[in-house]
Design a protein around this motif. Sequence first.
Motif, PDB file in Angstrom:
ATOM      1  N   ARG A  31     -21.593  41.243 -10.859  1.00 12.90           N
ATOM      2  CA  ARG A  31     -20.836  41.666 -12.050  1.00 12.90           C
ATOM      3  C   ARG A  31     -19.621  40.779 -12.314  1.00 12.90           C
ATOM      4  NH1 ARG A  31     -21.655  47.264  -9.627  1.00 12.90           N
ATOM      5  NH2 ARG A  31     -23.645  47.895 -10.520  1.00 12.90           N
ATOM      6  N   ALA A  32     -18.986  40.296 -11.260  1.00  9.51           N
ATOM      7  CA  ALA A  32     -17.773  39.487 -11.414  1.00  9.51           C
ATOM      8  C   ALA A  32     -18.067  38.030 -11.791  1.00  9.51           C
ATOM      9  CB  ALA A  32     -16.958  39.520 -10.118  1.00  9.51           C
ATOM     10  N   ASN A  33     -19.242  37.525 -11.413  1.00 10.67           N
ATOM     11  CA  ASN A  33     -19.480  36.089 -11.522  1.00 10.67           C
ATOM     12  C   ASN A  33     -20.643  35.674 -12.408  1.00 10.67           C
ATOM     13  OD1 ASN A  33     -17.443  35.177  -9.527  1.00 10.67           O
ATOM     14  ND2 ASN A  33     -18.676  36.423  -8.152  1.00 10.67           N
ATOM     15  N   GLU A  34     -21.337  36.626 -13.008  1.00  8.84           N
ATOM     16  CA  GLU A  34     -22.502  36.278 -13.811  1.00  8.84           C
ATOM     17  C   GLU A  34     -22.396  36.878 -15.215  1.00  8.84           C
ATOM     18  OE1 GLU A  34     -26.309  36.832 -11.823  1.00  8.84           O
ATOM     19  OE2 GLU A  34     -25.291  36.765  -9.877  1.00  8.84           O
ATOM     20  N   PRO A  35     -21.783  36.130 -16.133  1.00  6.91           N
ATOM     21  CA  PRO A  35     -21.646  36.664 -17.486  1.00  6.91           C
ATOM     22  C   PRO A  35     -22.994  36.891 -18.179  1.00  6.91           C
ATOM     23  CG  PRO A  35     -20.896  34.391 -17.387  1.00  6.91           C
ATOM     24  CD  PRO A  35     -21.156  34.825 -15.976  1.00  6.91           C
ATOM     25  N   GLY A  36     -24.046  36.223 -17.737  1.00  7.81           N
ATOM     26  CA  GLY A  36     -25.371  36.410 -18.317  1.00  7.81           C
ATOM     27  C   GLY A  36     -26.100  37.628 -17.787  1.00  7.81           C
ATOM     28  N   ASN A  37     -25.518  38.302 -16.797  1.00  5.03           N
ATOM     29  CA  ASN A  37     -26.097  39.539 -16.281  1.00  5.03           C
ATOM     30  C   ASN A  37     -25.509  40.688 -17.086  1.00  5.03           C
ATOM     31  OD1 ASN A  37     -25.488  42.024 -14.300  1.00  5.03           O
ATOM     32  ND2 ASN A  37     -27.507  41.156 -13.899  1.00  5.03           N
ATOM     33  N   LEU A  38     -26.372  41.457 -17.725  1.00  8.71           N
ATOM     34  CA  LEU A  38     -25.924  42.558 -18.573  1.00  8.71           C
ATOM     35  C   LEU A  38     -25.946  43.901 -17.856  1.00  8.71           C
ATOM     36  CD1 LEU A  38     -27.918  41.451 -21.740  1.00  8.71           C
ATOM     37  CD2 LEU A  38     -25.550  40.880 -21.120  1.00  8.71           C
ATOM     38  N   ALA A  39     -26.740  44.013 -16.794  1.00  7.03           N
ATOM     39  CA  ALA A  39     -26.811  45.248 -16.003  1.00  7.03           C
ATOM     40  C   ALA A  39     -27.364  44.914 -14.627  1.00  7.03           C
ATOM     41  CB  ALA A  39     -27.695  46.285 -16.683  1.00  7.03           C
ATOM     42  N   TYR A  40     -26.809  45.572 -13.617  1.00  9.90           N
ATOM     43  CA  TYR A  40     -27.259  45.385 -12.229  1.00  9.90           C
ATOM     44  C   TYR A  40     -26.963  46.686 -11.510  1.00  9.90           C
ATOM     45  CZ  TYR A  40     -28.398  42.489  -8.166  1.00  9.90           C
ATOM     46  OH  TYR A  40     -29.017  41.921  -7.068  1.00  9.90           O
ATOM     47  N   GLN A  41     -27.925  47.607 -11.533  1.00  9.44           N
ATOM     48  CA  GLN A  41     -27.679  48.962 -11.064  1.00  9.44           C
ATOM     49  C   GLN A  41     -28.675  49.365  -9.996  1.00  9.44           C
ATOM     50  OE1 GLN A  41     -25.169  51.237 -12.019  1.00  9.44           O
ATOM     51  NE2 GLN A  41     -26.005  52.232 -10.207  1.00  9.44           N
ATOM     52  N   LEU A  42     -28.163  49.793  -8.855  1.00  8.13           N
ATOM     53  CA  LEU A  42     -28.995  50.336  -7.789  1.00  8.13           C
ATOM     54  C   LEU A  42     -29.239  51.812  -8.066  1.00  8.13           C
ATOM     55  CD1 LEU A  42     -30.376  49.871  -5.020  1.00  8.13           C
ATOM     56  CD2 LEU A  42     -28.218  50.598  -3.968  1.00  8.13           C
ATOM     57  N   THR A  43     -30.502  52.231  -7.970  1.00  9.22           N
ATOM     58  CA  THR A  43     -30.855  53.645  -8.122  1.00  9.22           C
ATOM     59  C   THR A  43     -31.726  54.049  -6.943  1.00  9.22           C
ATOM     60  OG1 THR A  43     -32.858  53.212  -9.433  1.00  9.22           O
ATOM     61  CG2 THR A  43     -30.779  53.464 -10.644  1.00  9.22           C
ATOM     62  N   LYS A  44     -31.735  55.346  -6.647  1.00  7.31           N
ATOM     63  CA  LYS A  44     -32.513  55.871  -5.518  1.00  7.31           C
ATOM     64  C   LYS A  44     -33.531  56.875  -6.043  1.00  7.31           C
ATOM     65  CE  LYS A  44     -32.007  57.891  -0.937  1.00  7.31           C
ATOM     66  NZ  LYS A  44     -31.089  58.344   0.084  1.00  7.31           N
ATOM     67  N   SER A  45     -34.757  56.765  -5.581  1.00  7.22           N
ATOM     68  CA  SER A  45     -35.822  57.663  -6.007  1.00  7.22           C
ATOM     69  C   SER A  45     -35.526  59.105  -5.615  1.00  7.22           C
ATOM     70  CB  SER A  45     -37.152  57.226  -5.392  1.00  7.22           C
ATOM     71  OG  SER A  45     -38.169  58.154  -5.713  1.00  7.22           O
ATOM     72  N   ARG A  46     -35.843  60.013  -6.507  1.00  5.25           N
ATOM     73  CA  ARG A  46     -35.725  61.437  -6.213  1.00  5.25           C
ATOM     74  C   ARG A  46     -36.960  61.955  -5.491  1.00  5.25           C
ATOM     75  NH1 ARG A  46     -33.270  64.335 -11.626  1.00  5.25           N
ATOM     76  NH2 ARG A  46     -31.282  63.218 -11.654  1.00  5.25           N
ATOM     77  N   THR A  47     -38.071  61.220  -5.558  1.00  4.39           N
ATOM     78  CA  THR A  47     -39.340  61.723  -5.024  1.00  4.39           C
ATOM     79  C   THR A  47     -39.885  60.932  -3.846  1.00  4.39           C
ATOM     80  OG1 THR A  47     -40.576  60.412  -6.646  1.00  4.39           O
ATOM     81  CG2 THR A  47     -40.024  62.689  -7.252  1.00  4.39           C
ATOM     82  N   GLU A  48     -39.431  59.689  -3.667  1.00  4.54           N
ATOM     83  CA  GLU A  48     -39.943  58.852  -2.582  1.00  4.54           C
ATOM     84  C   GLU A  48     -38.807  58.529  -1.606  1.00  4.54           C
ATOM     85  OE1 GLU A  48     -42.495  55.524  -3.819  1.00  4.54           O
ATOM     86  OE2 GLU A  48     -42.315  56.352  -5.843  1.00  4.54           O
ATOM     87  N   PRO A  49     -38.860  59.088  -0.402  1.00  4.99           N
ATOM     88  CA  PRO A  49     -37.782  58.840   0.569  1.00  4.99           C
ATOM     89  C   PRO A  49     -37.601  57.344   0.845  1.00  4.99           C
ATOM     90  CG  PRO A  49     -39.288  60.543   1.353  1.00  4.99           C
ATOM     91  CD  PRO A  49     -39.905  59.947   0.121  1.00  4.99           C
ATOM     92  N   ASN A  50     -36.352  56.950   0.979  1.00  2.00           N
ATOM     93  CA  ASN A  50     -35.984  55.571   1.334  1.00  2.00           C
ATOM     94  C   ASN A  50     -36.421  54.540   0.299  1.00  2.00           C
ATOM     95  OD1 ASN A  50     -35.020  56.756   3.647  1.00  2.00           O
ATOM     96  ND2 ASN A  50     -36.594  55.948   4.982  1.00  2.00           N
ATOM     97  N   THR A  51     -36.692  54.955  -0.928  1.00  2.00           N
ATOM     98  CA  THR A  51     -37.111  54.029  -1.969  1.00  2.00           C
ATOM     99  C   THR A  51     -35.999  53.898  -3.006  1.00  2.00           C
ATOM    100  OG1 THR A  51     -39.432  54.551  -1.650  1.00  2.00           O
ATOM    101  CG2 THR A  51     -38.842  53.547  -3.744  1.00  2.00           C
ATOM    102  N   TYR A  52     -35.650  52.644  -3.271  1.00  2.00           N
ATOM    103  CA  TYR A  52     -34.619  52.303  -4.249  1.00  2.00           C
ATOM    104  C   TYR A  52     -35.226  51.407  -5.313  1.00  2.00           C
ATOM    105  CZ  TYR A  52     -31.202  53.910  -0.814  1.00  2.00           C
ATOM    106  OH  TYR A  52     -30.474  54.669   0.068  1.00  2.00           O
ATOM    107  N   LYS A  53     -34.635  51.464  -6.501  1.00  4.41           N
ATOM    108  CA  LYS A  53     -35.015  50.542  -7.569  1.00  4.41           C
ATOM    109  C   LYS A  53     -33.736  49.918  -8.103  1.00  4.41           C
ATOM    110  CE  LYS A  53     -39.285  52.781  -8.596  1.00  4.41           C
ATOM    111  NZ  LYS A  53     -40.478  52.552  -9.331  1.00  4.41           N
ATOM    112  N   VAL A  54     -33.786  48.598  -8.215  1.00  2.00           N
ATOM    113  CA  VAL A  54     -32.676  47.869  -8.809  1.00  2.00           C
ATOM    114  C   VAL A  54     -33.068  47.598 -10.253  1.00  2.00           C
ATOM    115  CG1 VAL A  54     -31.162  45.871  -8.671  1.00  2.00           C
ATOM    116  CG2 VAL A  54     -32.215  46.782  -6.585  1.00  2.00           C
TER     117      VAL A  54
END
Length: 97
Positions: A31-54
């Motif tokens: 977020r601090a160094n990439e003006p061309g990045n518009l979103a970078y969000q870590l999310t965690k699955s509600r249904t699959e343990p230990n599964t994340y989606k970026v």
Amino acid sequence: MTIGVIATLKIQDGKTAEFEAFFGELAKQVRANEPGNLAYQLTKSRTEPNTYKVLELYKDQDALTHHGGTDYFKAAGPKFGAVLGGRPEIEYLDGVG
């Protein structure tokens, strides 16, 4: 044209706190160094343990290429390797409209 990325990451049992901590630091760098990045969000699955989606969004291909070539992203590789429970699944999306 904007480019979206959804990275699905399965994390080893007992490693989620470690993963969330170093990913938070990586996200701050993006977020601090990439003006061309518009979103970078870590999310965690509600249904699959230990599964994340970026959820990522880039202004264009150049911004996505720049992201992959940064020193801090390359340095995160071994950290990912220490916590992943399998190969990441990466899906690339083209913006519409």
